[in-house]
Structures are given as C-alpha cells and as structure tokens.
Enzyme design. Structure first.
Site, short mmCIF file in Angstrom:
data_model
loop_
_atom_site.label_atom_id
_atom_site.label_comp_id
_atom_site.label_asym_id
_atom_site.label_seq_id
_atom_site.Cartn_x
_atom_site.Cartn_y
_atom_site.Cartn_z
N ALA A 18 135.13 20.86 69.28
CA ALA A 18 135.29 21.86 68.23
C ALA A 18 136.35 22.92 68.55
O ALA A 18 136.19 24.09 68.21
CB ALA A 18 133.96 22.52 67.89
N ASP B 299 131.16 23.82 62.04
CA ASP B 299 130.96 24.23 63.44
C ASP B 299 131.34 25.70 63.68
O ASP B 299 131.00 26.26 64.73
CB ASP B 299 131.84 23.39 64.38
CG ASP B 299 131.35 21.95 64.50
OD1 ASP B 299 130.23 21.64 64.05
OD2 ASP B 299 132.11 21.12 65.05
N SER C 49 137.75 24.66 65.39
CA SER C 49 136.73 25.57 64.85
C SER C 49 136.60 26.80 65.74
O SER C 49 136.40 27.92 65.24
CB SER C 49 135.37 24.86 64.77
OG SER C 49 135.46 23.72 63.97
N ALA C 50 136.72 26.60 67.04
CA ALA C 50 136.64 27.72 67.97
C ALA C 50 137.77 28.71 67.70
O ALA C 50 137.54 29.94 67.65
CB ALA C 50 136.72 27.22 69.42
N LYS D 257 132.02 23.60 72.47
CA LYS D 257 130.61 23.21 72.33
C LYS D 257 130.45 21.74 72.71
O LYS D 257 131.39 20.94 72.62
CB LYS D 257 130.09 23.43 70.91
CG LYS D 257 130.79 22.64 69.79
CD LYS D 257 130.31 21.23 69.57
CE LYS D 257 131.16 20.49 68.54
NZ LYS D 257 131.04 19.05 68.53
#
Ligand code: ATP
Length: 314
Positions: free
Chosen positions: A102, A138, A105-106, A11
């Site tokens: 991120a 996120d 988080s991904a 992102k």
C-alpha cells in the site's frame, strides 16, 4: 509554516478474506491490517501549484503526474477545504512499489496530513478519514496505523488490541503486480473451480452462491492480543495468495524458502508480489533477511516490526 515532514508506514494484511465480486465492481473484505516499520517520508513546501517529486530506491516506478496518489490527496483536501493553496511534495520512498504494501495509499495519507498542517487547515481526524476513504480503501488505515480490522471495502476500521512487537522479514520482487489484476485472477480462479466452495482458492468466508460470511479469525485475534508470534504465524491467511501465485509462480519458491529457514509464518503481502515472513524476534528476522537471497529469486529483503503508529508529523 514553510515546510512539513510527515512519516507513513507500510502495511501487511495478516488476514485478508475476499468475498465474491459485487455489482459495483468491489469485493467485500475482512481485512486485518498491520502497520510495519517500512516508511515513506513526505515533505511538503508551500507553492503556487501542487507538484510531486520522488527520491529513493523505487523512484523510477512512481508516476509524478496527476496519477500520483499524493497529488490526488492534496487536490482532494484543497477541494474539501475550498482553498486554492499549492504544495511541492517530495516523497522519500522506501515502501516497495506495486508490492502489496500500500505504498501509494501511504503517500496519499501522508499528503493529507502534510497539507493539512502546511496550509494551517486544522482539520480533525474524522473529515481526514472521510477524504481518505474516497481516495482508496487502504488510505484510512494508513492514517490510523497500529493493527485494525477493516470491513466493507476495507475502509470501515476497528482498532485491534495487540501486545508487544511482531518481527517481520519482507522479500521484495522485481516487477510489481497490479492489484486489480490480482483480484481479477482471484475471480477467474474461483469461477474456474466453483466446486471447491469454501476451500482452496475460495477462502474460508466465500460460498459459491455469492454469500460472504467471513469473520476475523478468533485464533488470529487471540494471537495478536497475546503478542504470541508462534500462534500468529499459524493463523496468517490471504485469499489473494493463490491468485498472486498463479500470476507469479516463482513466489511459491520464495514462500517455501522462508518456511524452510524457520519462519513462523509465510504469506504473500496483500496482492503481492512482496512476501512476508513472521520471525520469532528481531535477531531471527535479521537471520531470515540474510539467508533468503541465496535461496529464492528475490530482489531484496527488509526487516521491520509492527505495529507502528500511522501517519505522523515529524
Ligand atoms: P496495495 O497494496 O494498496 O494494493 P501496492 O502496494 O500493490 O498497493 P502501490 O505501491 O500503491 O501498490 O502502487 C500501485 C501503482 O500506483 C503503482 O504501480 C504506481 O503506478 C501508482 N502510484 C501512484 N501514486 C503512487 C505513489 N505515490 N507511490 C507508489 N505508487 C504510486
């Protein structure tokens, strides 16, 4: 099913307005997330325990112990579903690590979707989103993808309409920036310059009295809706940018190089140090990617487009 492969995007925040530090240690955010076509692929195979391995360019910077967010996601899912299943996860990493895109988080979002499939749990999106929000602010957006407004800590999401594709060039840097240290620097800069009020290091929605009133920028929302990269370039904003530049002064030269090369907009991606440049079209993005390395102290360039879908089973 013995193996599942899942793809998850990175992102960039096209608006990141940061409120004052809350008592619980978080900041209120107005966060316009935009998913871009830099992907990690996560393969999950049945196993007795939950393990992770990493391949790709950024391998040496990613932990493979219990601190890996993909392992934490798989554990959280198993706990939620009250199952004792295991999974060997392999992350094929392309998203810059500690780069403000991120990536961790991904991988957490990807592990949730992959293990949900692998273990045949059949959980719908709502409980997955709730588990995702507990893992990090996120993570829900990376499940969802597209372009979205995040409020609260960033985890309350509203999908935003866009037209067509926006084309980007990202300049990665050697060495990451830790997100908590960038927020801490943002707080420090604001405390050191309280008289700047809503300007400069403080951001449009920040007031010194601690009241946070930011809204999504109407010009930004209109540019996204219209698919107008020139207007979007003028409305990009990131309240964390002064803090990232303070910790990594060399990023100013990277942003300036992109502007001089004709980028429609230039900003630090999230907490940095990756810099994002908005291009007119794919050919312009490719030209920026080729020209930037000779003009700024960067590690590599990556071209991408957005918005892209969120976590997807391949
Ligand atoms: P954000 O934009 O969400 O603030 P980031 O892109 O700056 O995050 P990440 O790539 O998510 O940063 O990595 C932050 C740290 O998290 C890394 O330094 C690494 O030690 C740790 N980490 C844990 N799991 C992962 C993972 N699967 N991939 C990358 N980093 C991970």
């Amino acid at each position: 099913m013995s193996s599942v492969t899942v793809r998850v995007p990175a992102k960039v925040n096209v608006q990141l307005s940061v409120g004052p530090l809350r008592e619980d240690g978080y900041h209120d955010l107005v966060n316009v997330f935009h998913a871009v076509s830099i992907f990690d692929d996560v393969v999950a195979r049945k196993s007795d325990s939950i393990t992770v391995a990493v391949t790709g360019e950024w391998t040496d910077q990613v932990p493979v112990d219990d601190t890996n967010l993909a392992i934490q996601a798989a554990r959280a899912l198993a706990k939620h579903a009250d199952v004792g299943y295991g999974a060997d996860l392999v992350i094929h990493k392309s998203i810059p690590v500690a780069g403000g895109m991120a990536g961790g988080s991904a991988d957490a979002a990807a592990a949730l979707v992959a293990c949900n499939e692998l273990w045949g749990l059949g959980l719908p999106i709502d409980p997955l989103m709730r588990i995702a929000a507990d893992l990090g602010s996120d993570v829900p957006f990376l499940l969802m993808g597209g372009t979205a407004l995040g409020t609260g800590r960033g985890e309350l999401l509203t999908e935003l309409p866009t037209t067509g594709a926006f084309h980007w060039t990202f300049a990665t840097a050697d060495g990451g920036l830790s997100t908590p240290s960038v927020y801490a620097e943002c707080d420090r800069l604001r405390a050191a310059a309280p008289s700047t009020g809503g300007a400069g290091t403080s951001g449009a929605g920040f007031s010194v009295g601690g009241f946070f009133s930011a809204e999504p920028d109407p010009g930004l929302l209109a540019a996204l809706r219209a698919g107008d990269p020139h207007a979007l370039g003028r409305h990009l904003s990131n309240d964390l940018q002064p803090a990232a530049l303070s910790l990594r002064p060399g990023l100013a030269a990277t942003l300036e190089a992109g502007r001089r090369l004709g980028a429609l907009g230039a900003l630090v991606s999230g907490s940095g140090p990756t810099c994002a440049f908005l291009a007119e079209d794919a050919a312009h993005a490719a030209r920026l990617a080729q020209a930037l390395p000779g003009r700024a102290p960067i590690r590599s360039t990556i071209t991408a487009h957005g918005p892209t879908p969120g976590t997807t089973v391949l």
